[in-house]
Design a protein around this motif. Structure first.
Motif, PDB file in Angstrom:
ATOM      1  N   VAL A  39      30.901  47.287 -51.555  1.00 51.46           N
ATOM      2  CA  VAL A  39      30.504  46.105 -52.330  1.00 51.46           C
ATOM      3  C   VAL A  39      31.103  44.855 -51.704  1.00 51.46           C
ATOM      4  CG1 VAL A  39      30.472  45.011 -54.596  1.00 51.46           C
ATOM      5  CG2 VAL A  39      30.743  47.459 -54.450  1.00 51.46           C
ATOM      6  N   ALA A  40      30.285  43.802 -51.621  1.00 52.70           N
ATOM      7  CA  ALA A  40      30.817  42.497 -51.213  1.00 52.70           C
ATOM      8  C   ALA A  40      30.749  41.573 -52.421  1.00 52.70           C
ATOM      9  CB  ALA A  40      29.990  41.934 -50.066  1.00 52.70           C
ATOM     10  N   VAL A  41      31.835  40.907 -52.706  1.00 55.92           N
ATOM     11  CA  VAL A  41      31.859  39.975 -53.838  1.00 55.92           C
ATOM     12  C   VAL A  41      31.801  38.558 -53.277  1.00 55.92           C
ATOM     13  CG1 VAL A  41      33.062  39.268 -55.930  1.00 55.92           C
ATOM     14  CG2 VAL A  41      33.254  41.628 -55.130  1.00 55.92           C
ATOM     15  N   LEU A  42      30.797  37.786 -53.719  1.00 60.65           N
ATOM     16  CA  LEU A  42      30.519  36.493 -53.102  1.00 60.65           C
ATOM     17  C   LEU A  42      30.490  35.395 -54.168  1.00 60.65           C
ATOM     18  CD1 LEU A  42      27.398  37.857 -51.149  1.00 60.65           C
ATOM     19  CD2 LEU A  42      29.765  37.839 -50.339  1.00 60.65           C
ATOM     20  N   PRO A  43      31.217  34.294 -53.959  1.00 64.82           N
ATOM     21  CA  PRO A  43      31.134  33.186 -54.908  1.00 64.82           C
ATOM     22  C   PRO A  43      29.954  32.288 -54.521  1.00 64.82           C
ATOM     23  CG  PRO A  43      32.792  32.724 -53.242  1.00 64.82           C
ATOM     24  CD  PRO A  43      32.163  34.028 -52.861  1.00 64.82           C
ATOM     25  N   LEU A  44      29.197  31.849 -55.519  1.00 56.87           N
ATOM     26  CA  LEU A  44      28.048  30.995 -55.205  1.00 56.87           C
ATOM     27  C   LEU A  44      28.495  29.607 -54.753  1.00 56.87           C
ATOM     28  CD1 LEU A  44      24.938  31.358 -55.289  1.00 56.87           C
ATOM     29  CD2 LEU A  44      24.989  30.046 -57.391  1.00 56.87           C
ATOM     30  N   LEU A  45      29.579  29.115 -55.384  1.00 59.62           N
ATOM     31  CA  LEU A  45      30.106  27.800 -54.998  1.00 59.62           C
ATOM     32  C   LEU A  45      31.591  27.938 -54.697  1.00 59.62           C
ATOM     33  CD1 LEU A  45      28.583  25.586 -57.843  1.00 59.62           C
ATOM     34  CD2 LEU A  45      27.868  25.640 -55.439  1.00 59.62           C
ATOM     35  N   LYS A  46      31.967  27.724 -53.444  1.00 68.37           N
ATOM     36  CA  LYS A  46      33.389  27.929 -53.167  1.00 68.37           C
ATOM     37  C   LYS A  46      34.237  26.709 -53.524  1.00 68.37           C
ATOM     38  CE  LYS A  46      33.841  27.058 -48.217  1.00 68.37           C
ATOM     39  NZ  LYS A  46      34.271  27.581 -46.967  1.00 68.37           N
ATOM     40  N   LYS A  47      33.563  25.616 -53.939  1.00 66.92           N
ATOM     41  CA  LYS A  47      34.338  24.445 -54.365  1.00 66.92           C
ATOM     42  C   LYS A  47      34.879  24.630 -55.782  1.00 66.92           C
ATOM     43  CE  LYS A  47      31.887  21.084 -51.594  1.00 66.92           C
ATOM     44  NZ  LYS A  47      30.503  20.605 -51.666  1.00 66.92           N
ATOM     45  N   THR A  62      35.640  50.480 -51.241  1.00 66.55           N
ATOM     46  CA  THR A  62      35.853  49.429 -50.247  1.00 66.55           C
ATOM     47  C   THR A  62      35.089  48.186 -50.687  1.00 66.55           C
ATOM     48  OG1 THR A  62      35.243  51.264 -48.811  1.00 66.55           O
ATOM     49  CG2 THR A  62      36.130  49.297 -47.735  1.00 66.55           C
ATOM     50  N   ALA A  63      35.842  47.172 -51.097  1.00 66.51           N
ATOM     51  CA  ALA A  63      35.220  45.929 -51.567  1.00 66.51           C
ATOM     52  C   ALA A  63      35.780  44.768 -50.746  1.00 66.51           C
ATOM     53  CB  ALA A  63      35.525  45.726 -53.041  1.00 66.51           C
ATOM     54  N   VAL A  64      34.905  43.831 -50.361  1.00 64.56           N
ATOM     55  CA  VAL A  64      35.387  42.658 -49.616  1.00 64.56           C
ATOM     56  C   VAL A  64      34.968  41.391 -50.357  1.00 64.56           C
ATOM     57  CG1 VAL A  64      35.258  43.812 -47.370  1.00 64.56           C
ATOM     58  CG2 VAL A  64      33.303  42.483 -48.174  1.00 64.56           C
ATOM     59  N   TYR A  65      35.677  40.308 -50.053  1.00 60.23           N
ATOM     60  CA  TYR A  65      35.345  38.981 -50.573  1.00 60.23           C
ATOM     61  C   TYR A  65      34.927  38.136 -49.384  1.00 60.23           C
ATOM     62  CZ  TYR A  65      36.214  34.203 -52.203  1.00 60.23           C
ATOM     63  OH  TYR A  65      36.079  32.877 -52.500  1.00 60.23           O
ATOM     64  N   ASP A  66      33.869  37.338 -49.532  1.00 62.28           N
ATOM     65  CA  ASP A  66      33.483  36.452 -48.416  1.00 62.28           C
ATOM     66  C   ASP A  66      32.928  35.149 -48.977  1.00 62.28           C
ATOM     67  OD1 ASP A  66      32.949  35.419 -45.943  1.00 62.28           O
ATOM     68  OD2 ASP A  66      31.336  36.814 -45.436  1.00 62.28           O
ATOM     69  N   ASP A  67      33.457  34.025 -48.461  1.00 60.30           N
ATOM     70  CA  ASP A  67      32.917  32.724 -48.893  1.00 60.30           C
ATOM     71  C   ASP A  67      32.705  31.817 -47.688  1.00 60.30           C
ATOM     72  OD1 ASP A  67      35.370  31.823 -48.055  1.00 60.30           O
ATOM     73  OD2 ASP A  67      36.105  31.223 -50.030  1.00 60.30           O
ATOM     74  N   THR A  68      32.490  32.444 -46.502  1.00 55.13           N
ATOM     75  CA  THR A  68      32.485  31.634 -45.280  1.00 55.13           C
ATOM     76  C   THR A  68      31.109  31.063 -44.921  1.00 55.13           C
ATOM     77  OG1 THR A  68      32.228  33.650 -44.002  1.00 55.13           O
ATOM     78  CG2 THR A  68      34.476  32.817 -44.258  1.00 55.13           C
ATOM     79  N   ALA A  69      30.122  31.219 -45.789  1.00 52.25           N
ATOM     80  CA  ALA A  69      28.797  30.645 -45.514  1.00 52.25           C
ATOM     81  C   ALA A  69      28.046  30.505 -46.830  1.00 52.25           C
ATOM     82  CB  ALA A  69      28.028  31.558 -44.559  1.00 52.25           C
ATOM     83  N   ALA A  70      26.830  29.934 -46.727  1.00 53.42           N
ATOM     84  CA  ALA A  70      25.994  29.820 -47.928  1.00 53.42           C
ATOM     85  C   ALA A  70      25.493  31.207 -48.306  1.00 53.42           C
ATOM     86  CB  ALA A  70      24.819  28.886 -47.647  1.00 53.42           C
ATOM     87  N   ILE A  71      25.077  31.349 -49.578  1.00 53.88           N
ATOM     88  CA  ILE A  71      24.809  32.686 -50.120  1.00 53.88           C
ATOM     89  C   ILE A  71      23.744  33.461 -49.320  1.00 53.88           C
ATOM     90  CG2 ILE A  71      23.105  31.911 -51.867  1.00 53.88           C
ATOM     91  CD1 ILE A  71      25.853  34.558 -52.418  1.00 53.88           C
ATOM     92  N   TYR A  99      25.581  46.947 -51.902  1.00 57.39           N
ATOM     93  CA  TYR A  99      25.494  46.043 -53.061  1.00 57.39           C
ATOM     94  C   TYR A  99      26.350  44.798 -52.854  1.00 57.39           C
ATOM     95  CZ  TYR A  99      23.571  50.325 -54.753  1.00 57.39           C
ATOM     96  OH  TYR A  99      22.803  51.446 -54.845  1.00 57.39           O
ATOM     97  N   CYS A 100      25.762  43.646 -53.215  1.00 62.49           N
ATOM     98  CA  CYS A 100      26.522  42.395 -53.237  1.00 62.49           C
ATOM     99  C   CYS A 100      26.619  41.949 -54.696  1.00 62.49           C
ATOM    100  CB  CYS A 100      25.808  41.300 -52.445  1.00 62.49           C
ATOM    101  SG  CYS A 100      25.857  41.568 -50.673  1.00 62.49           S
ATOM    102  N   VAL A 101      27.775  41.409 -55.042  1.00 66.58           N
ATOM    103  CA  VAL A 101      27.990  40.901 -56.400  1.00 66.58           C
ATOM    104  C   VAL A 101      28.243  39.403 -56.282  1.00 66.58           C
ATOM    105  CG1 VAL A 101      29.621  40.895 -58.332  1.00 66.58           C
ATOM    106  CG2 VAL A 101      28.903  43.067 -57.308  1.00 66.58           C
ATOM    107  N   THR A 102      27.432  38.607 -56.974  1.00 63.56           N
ATOM    108  CA  THR A 102      27.588  37.156 -56.873  1.00 63.56           C
ATOM    109  C   THR A 102      28.106  36.572 -58.188  1.00 63.56           C
ATOM    110  OG1 THR A 102      25.749  37.159 -55.354  1.00 63.56           O
ATOM    111  CG2 THR A 102      26.414  35.030 -56.191  1.00 63.56           C
ATOM    112  N   VAL A 103      29.140  35.743 -58.022  1.00 61.45           N
ATOM    113  CA  VAL A 103      29.715  35.050 -59.184  1.00 61.45           C
ATOM    114  C   VAL A 103      29.189  33.616 -59.161  1.00 61.45           C
ATOM    115  CG1 VAL A 103      31.862  34.335 -60.306  1.00 61.45           C
ATOM    116  CG2 VAL A 103      31.803  36.467 -58.974  1.00 61.45           C
ATOM    117  N   ASP A 104      28.582  33.161 -60.260  1.00 60.78           N
ATOM    118  CA  ASP A 104      27.988  31.819 -60.244  1.00 60.78           C
ATOM    119  C   ASP A 104      28.476  30.991 -61.447  1.00 60.78           C
ATOM    120  OD1 ASP A 104      26.601  32.841 -62.375  1.00 60.78           O
ATOM    121  OD2 ASP A 104      24.794  33.286 -61.208  1.00 60.78           O
TER     122      ASP A 104
END
Ligand code: GAP
Length: 491
Positions: free
Chosen positions: A377-385, A405-414, A428-433
């Motif tokens: 799973v990758a957990v991705l924030p929609l807005l890193k600000k 195994t889960a990773v966090y990534d905020d190094t680009a747009a969604i 699977y990707c999980v997006t927090v918005d």
């Protein structure tokens, strides 16, 4: 089928496999598994161990040492017979396996076309002058030496003195560690035939012509089983060894299919008399349609009682089993399913690779089985600000990473983050918005839900954060996306 260069380039770019000692120019045929490669490799080994060792009542495991008594290799026949015929070019000094020359493309300077240079397919003659290959296939100029036998074992010394008495070898297969421990396991675990011993570990072979990426290397890993059967027994009216040989062939093929290998890319190759090792009654290889063509993925051999008898003879210790029913000591026959971890990884990688068109753009996706995917799973924030979004995403990743195994990534747009995860096969990707955490400035309350995106269909569903671990667990455990999506729609 994907080209090997495409896989090599993806593996390097995305942290699966690097050339060993690359900053020094690399070492011949050695490869290092990067952060994603080691996850994939560990997951393949874990699935194999769980399915073939833990879950089976007739199996136990072993982890024998790589360095063994030098007599082991004398008894097993490796010192005298583990050789390949080698030839050298007298001009360019390149080395070849004499028995593989017919499968090698060859360079030819054709006299019928004023010496023009051609590369001619393996085994074919020049269409201009009719000549067949006699010279070096690489430079096309040098004579080849007569074949010499070359032992493939890596020799080393045990202890500080480099003398003949301290010579030993890095094991060229894990199997012998199992044979020499047969009696230890039999006695300590009170086993009855049939039973098997499984082992995963490194093996070393000084291959004359390594190559094709991780397909043939000098250091590799094996997943091996030695399955001991009573040769005097019958099962379903057939000799026990023949029955179990067929069972292991079926189970091995089924295992690769279970973890997603397409059935059309697997086939069985029976060794004919010329190919069969002198101790084997029958051997069947599982072949995979690799980018280099159909090649051996694993072998399943009936090694008869050869190894146990050899070790009994050279060690002077009886390696027999007491058959209570017949009141006699027997030397068990051995069925040996032997797979290469690196070759399995290459097969899973090649089989998973897809290039698709999505809204006019190319998408590269590795459709790994969810249990094998390096990142689950990758957990991705929609807005890193937004601090609250980032904090929530980190907390979700931390929670999930307790079990998977889960990773966090905020190094680009969604959109780009999704593509990157597709390319490494994250199911699977999980997006927090903003809806997840709410927006106090706008007076919008948090809904406490996140979006889960499915790699293969690219569909998305929203689920409560409180249920996320359960839902992801169900998906990774095999529950169909459609079923989870339908349940999410109802909730
Ligand atoms: N104990 C039996 C045995 O070692 P093998 O066919 O020589 O049999 C078993 O090896 C498997 O090990 C092969 O099917 C292959 O997957 C893997 N293997 C063998 N040599 C290899 C090499 N040089 N590089 C990578 N994998 C190798």
């Amino acid at each position: 089928m994907v080209a090997m260069e495409t896989l090599v380039s993806l593996c390097k770019r995305r942290g699966f496999v690097f050339q060993s000692s690359e900053i020094y120019g690399g070492t011949g045929s050695c490869w290092d598994y990067g952060p994603l490669g080691v996850e994939l490799k560990n997951k393949i080994k874990r699935a194999w161990w769980r399915d073939f060792v833990q879950r089976r009542p007739d199996m136990v495991g072993l982890d024998a040492s790589i360095l063994m008594h030098s007599m082991v290799w004398k008894a097993s026949g490796h010192v005298d017979h583990f050789t390949d015929p080698m030839v050298d070019c007298r001009e360019c000094r390149h080395r070849f396996r004499a028995d593989q020359l017919a499968e090698t493309p060859w360079v030819h300077y054709c006299p019928a076309t004023k010496g023009n240079k051609f590369t001619i397919p393996p085994g074919e003659a020049c269409t201009h002058c009719g000549a067949s290959r006699t010279l070096c296939p690489d430079c096309g100029k040098g004579e080849l030496t007569p074949p010499r036998q070359f032992n493939l074992m890596f020799k080393t010394f045990m202890g500080p003195v480099e003398e003949d008495a301290s010579v030993t070898y890095l094991r060229p297969e894990t199997a012998q560690g199992i044979f020499v421990n047969f009696d230890n396991v039999l006695q300590s675990m009170r086993r009855k035939l049939p039973f098997g011993i499984g082992q995963i570990g490194k093996a070393f072979r000084n291959e004359i012509t390594p190559g094709n990426f991780i397909f043939r290397t000098r250091e590799f890993e094996q997943m091996e089983i030695e399955y001991f059967v009573n040769p005097h027994e019958t099962v379903e009216g057939r000799p026990a060894d023949e029955y179990w040989h067929d069972r292991w062939i079926e189970d091995s093929l089924a295992w690769f299919r279970r973890y997603g290998i397409q059935p059309d890319n697997l086939r069985l190759h029976e060794h004919d008399r010329d190919e069969l090792a002198h101790y084997a009654k029958r051997t069947a290889d599982v072949q995979y349609r690799f980018p280099i063509g159909w090649s051996e993925l694993m072998g399943i051999a009936n090694r008869t009682d050869f190894d146990l008898k050899q070790h009994a003879k050279w060690s002077g210790k009886a390696l027999t089993y007491f058959d209570d029913e017949r009141k006699e000591h027997v030397v068990p026959y051995v069925i040996e399913p032997s797979a290469g971890v690196d070759r399995a990884l290459l097969a899973f990688l090649a089989d998973a690779y897809r290039e698709e068109e999505v809204r006019g753009e190319k998408r590269v996706v590795l459709r790994f089985h969810p249990e094998l995917a390096p990142v689950s799973v990758a957990v991705l924030p929609l807005l890193k600000k937004r601090d609250d979004i980032v904090r929530t995403a980190h907390a979700i990743r931390d929670g999930l990473s307790r079990d998977l195994t889960a990773v966090y990534d905020d190094t680009a747009a969604i959109g780009r983050l999704y593509r990157r995860q597709d390319e490494v096969g994250t199911p699977y990707c999980v997006t927090v918005d903003v809806q997840t955490v709410g927006d106090t400035d706008k007076g919008e309350a948090a809904d406490g839900k996140v979006t889960i995106r499915d790699r293969d269909s690219m569909e998305q569903i929203r689920v409560e954060v409180s249920r996320l671990g359960q839902v992801i667990g169900d998906l990774l455990g095999g529950t169909a996306w459609a079923e989870v999506a339908a349940a999410a729609g109802r909730s």
